[in-house]
Write a protein that holds these residues in place. Structure first.
Motif, PDB file in Angstrom:
ATOM      1  N   TRP A 597      42.837  32.548  41.876  1.00 18.87           N
ATOM      2  CA  TRP A 597      42.327  31.235  41.508  1.00 18.87           C
ATOM      3  C   TRP A 597      43.458  30.225  41.651  1.00 18.87           C
ATOM      4  CZ3 TRP A 597      37.184  31.615  39.581  1.00 18.87           C
ATOM      5  CH2 TRP A 597      36.769  32.914  39.269  1.00 18.87           C
ATOM      6  N   THR A 598      43.174  29.039  42.169  1.00 18.73           N
ATOM      7  CA  THR A 598      44.200  28.012  42.294  1.00 18.73           C
ATOM      8  C   THR A 598      43.727  26.715  41.649  1.00 18.73           C
ATOM      9  OG1 THR A 598      43.472  27.079  44.412  1.00 18.73           O
ATOM     10  CG2 THR A 598      44.926  29.000  44.493  1.00 18.73           C
ATOM     11  N   LEU A 599      44.693  25.968  41.140  1.00 14.19           N
ATOM     12  CA  LEU A 599      44.420  24.649  40.576  1.00 14.19           C
ATOM     13  C   LEU A 599      45.431  23.669  41.153  1.00 14.19           C
ATOM     14  CD1 LEU A 599      43.479  23.551  37.040  1.00 14.19           C
ATOM     15  CD2 LEU A 599      45.585  22.625  38.004  1.00 14.19           C
ATOM     16  N   GLY A 600      44.931  22.609  41.765  1.00 14.97           N
ATOM     17  CA  GLY A 600      45.788  21.559  42.294  1.00 14.97           C
ATOM     18  C   GLY A 600      45.665  20.311  41.446  1.00 14.97           C
ATOM     19  N   LEU A 601      46.786  19.667  41.202  1.00 20.00           N
ATOM     20  CA  LEU A 601      46.818  18.470  40.372  1.00 20.00           C
ATOM     21  C   LEU A 601      47.586  17.393  41.129  1.00 20.00           C
ATOM     22  CD1 LEU A 601      45.587  18.156  37.548  1.00 20.00           C
ATOM     23  CD2 LEU A 601      47.866  18.460  36.587  1.00 20.00           C
TER      24      LEU A 601
END
Length: 689
Positions: A597-601
């Protein structure tokens, strides 16, 4: 990105490009890259462009920098003396790699040597299970003994990569603390910090690559800061990442491996903006400089993304022959095709071009700096595509006689061709190499090149764009304003951003919403402080992705997620939609699982709306004419020459023509028409009969 006075710097393999954005205008310049000390060209160029703008260094509000230094250090093996500490029994994983031959039929195939030689790959007793539970505690006494080995071997950088540390980083963190206490000056990289993802080899390779370039990049960024301060520049310095976002010096110093391909990423950001302004929802970004060409697919104004990249391939086009790094990157195909790419006749009496390049020193033969090999730039000079008196705004003198001699000697005489025929052969081969790579890249991603808009930038791309478009079935070519330094322009439009990845294997039928929510909350807690270094206040944009597969498959596909509740049915539908786009079908009744899972901010970044205003008609004044050999037909024609700075929005012209500017030249062949769009971009399309 906010406005004000900003400087963008892009160091490439041949040229160093600078763009100065002022409240009322934009200036740019191009210098030959100083490979032995890349910061020297930056400081010289910064002095020159500030003097041209008549401002002091203190007037700058921001400097954004992209560099190939990390990539070059990996390619040239000029990084730090590095050691690796890993779980006992796994020291050779780095050398075993994928256990396959990337060139199956090459009897002389050689694998690239690991960045860390075997006697510096050290082991320590410890073991975690795949769920993160401790099977064997970390042997701290053995670890302390390794500190003596590191000291005796004069190690400058250390990578620590333990089995299954992506689930539980406790052993790695304890090992770092113990080694740091014994050797506080040592640069240490943990795999759980750099790449907290499954797959031991790629994770270890990424960790080692980061450690290998960390001291070099730290010193380089320190020199860059000092050099800029020496000319009065005291504003923040931000670095372009391979993902298309920018980060602070602190983040870049800690994770320099995220800077590989930082320059080309800036170009894609520019192409994305141009596509949005023109309403081109299916585009192809084409960046051709002095050393390489880069091609990227852009759909619905979003460039293709990836989390896997290979650096320093031993066989340039052979997947698996390089050093894998698992970091966020814009997915692009890179070809050894640039203005400095060397043309020759191979043993089968065929013209071959690249991947080796003359670079900036000595450069193409026409530079008059000692180079004798025929290059693509020399061929372009012979064909009349480049005006020697106007090259790089007249700052770099070209010698047409040297170009003719090199092309004739290296290709013409060996194949009984005239100089013009040999030069045309060189450019046709390099164009076909790029077209072939673009076709393969598109097919591998379940897409096509036909019907797209080609957005071309870089010093050499506008010279070759229309011919490449013809080969790819593309009917429209767009050349942005100041295309010769396009990547640097892209830096100015890039958002401050950071991406975090976590491996958490779960089947959809066993999905626990609370655990996934906690996972994303943990990733945001890691990403937000990094982004807040550059964006102290305000809302941040968040993107989520799940890397999913059918159970039993060896690889995953990236599935974009919205921020709504991640229910099994919603995830299944999103996965099947993406899978169908790539492979044309789904596999019914097979279990689906999410692996990573990836989260970009990032800071909010709204794409511009398409230009709806039609530019009024304007005159296009011919400033000169010149002889030019057309690539498609070999016909010699008299081409009209136009100055881009004199072309106003709404101006139209017919080929054959050349549009010259300080950073590049745009070729409009016979049968094509060009018009200048409302934003100053050149739009080239085939004339209707």
């Amino acid at each position: 990105m906010i406005g004000r006075t900003r400087l963008a710097v892009d160091i490439g393999g041949t040229f160093t490009d600078l763009v100065l954005s002022l409240p009322d205008r934009t200036l740019s310049t191009k210098l030959l890259t100083t490979h032995d000390a890349p910061d020297e060209a930056v400081i010289v160029g910064t002095r020159a462009i500030l003097a041209e703008a008549d401002i002091d260094g203190s007037a700058l509000d921001l400097v954004i920098h992209g560099t190939t230094l990390a990539t070059n250090a990996l390619i040239e093996r000029k990084g730090a003396r590095t050691a690796l500490i890993t779980t006992a029994g796994f020291r050779d994983s780095l050398e075993i790699a994928y256990e396959h031959r990337f060139e199956q039929y090459d009897l002389y195939m050689e694998r690239p040597a690991p960045l860390v030689e075997r006697d510096l790959r050290l082991e320590v007793p410890e073991r975690l299970a795949a769920d993160g539970s401790v099977l064997l505690p970390l042997d701290e006494a053995a670890l302390r003994r390794l500190a003596d080995v590191l000291r005796a071997q004069r190690i400058e950088a250390l990578a620590i990569s333990f089995l299954h540390s992506y689930i539980n980083p406790a052993h790695e963190q304890r090992a770092r603390d113990l080694i740091a206490a014994a050797m506080p000056e040592l640069a240490i990289t943990l795999s759980s910090d750099v790449c907290r993802e499954i797959r031991e080899y790629e994770r270890t390779s990424t960790t080692v690559a980061n450690a290998y370039v960390l001291p070099l990049m730290s010193r380089y960024l320190g020199r860059m800061r000092e050099g800029l301060a020496g000319i009065g520049v005291t504003c923040p310095l931000l670095l372009m990442m391979s993902s298309g976002g920018i980060c602070t010096v602190e983040t870049a110093t800690r994770f320099p491996v995220r800077l590989v391909e930082s320059g080309p990423a800036g170009g894609v950001i520019l192409a994305r903006r141009v596509a949005a302004l023109g309403g081109y929802d299916r585009a192809l970004s084409f960046d051709m400089g002095g050393t390489t060409a880069k091609i990227t697919l852009i759909d619905d104004f979003m460039p293709q993304q990836s989390r896997h990249f290979e650096v320093a391939r031993a066989y340039r086009f052979a997947k698996g022959s390089g050093i894998p790094v698992r970091v966020p990157v814009i997915d692009m195909v890179e070809i050894g095709a640039g203005g400095g790419s060397i043309g020759r006749v191979d043993p089968l009496r065929r013209i071959a071009v690249g991947p080796d390049s003359a670079g900036s020193d000595p450069g193409p033969a026409c530079y008059g700096r000692g180079g004798t090999a025929a290059t693509v730039t020399d061929a372009d000079v012979v064909l009349g595509r480049i005006d020697p008196s106007r090259f790089a705004g007249g700052k770099i003198a070209l010698h047409p006689a040297l170009a003719h001699d090199a092309v004739l000697t290296d290709v013409g005489l060996k194949l009984a061709m005239t100089t013009d025929e040999a030069a045309r052969g060189i450019v046709e081969i390099v164009d076909e190499n790029m077209a072939s790579a673009a076709r393969v890249h598109a097919v591998e991603n379940g897409k096509d090149t036909a019907g797209r808009t080609l957005i071309a930038f870089g010093g050499a791309a506008p010279l070759h764009a229309v011919r490449l478009a013809q080969k790819l079935g593309i009917g429209r070519v767009v050349i942005p304003v100041d295309a010769g330094v396009g990547s640097a322009h892209g830096f100015l439009d890039a958002p401050i951003a950071y991406e975090v990845a976590r491996t958490f294997l779960v089947r959809l039928d066993g999905l626990d919403q609370a655990l996934i929510d906690a996972l994303f909350a943990d990733m945001r807690a890691e990403a937000e402080p990094v982004v807040r270094l550059g964006v102290p206040t305000g809302e941040l944009a968040e993107t989520r992705t799940a890397f999913m597969r059918y159970r039993g498959q060896g690889h995953e596909i990236a599935v974009p997620l919205d921020n709504a509740a991640l229910q099994p049915d919603t995830l299944r539908q999103a996965f099947e939609t993406t899978y169908t786009q790539l492979f044309g079908r789904i596999i019914p009744r097979l279990e689906i699982e999410a692996v990573t899972w990836t989260l970009g901010l990032s800071e909010p970044h709204v794409l511009p709306r398409p230009d709806q205003v039609a530019a009024p008609a304007a005159a296009a004044v011919v400033i000169d004419t010149g002889r030019m050999v057309e690539a498609a037909t070999g016909e010699t024609v008299d081409a009209a020459i136009f100055a881009r700075t004199a072309l106003r929005s709404g101006a139209t012209l017919l080929g054959p023509a050349a549009i010259v500017e300080s950073g590049t030249t745009t070729i409009v062949p016979s049968g094509f028409a060009a018009r200048v769009g409302y934003g100053g971009e050149i739009i080239i399309e085939e004339k209707m009969a």
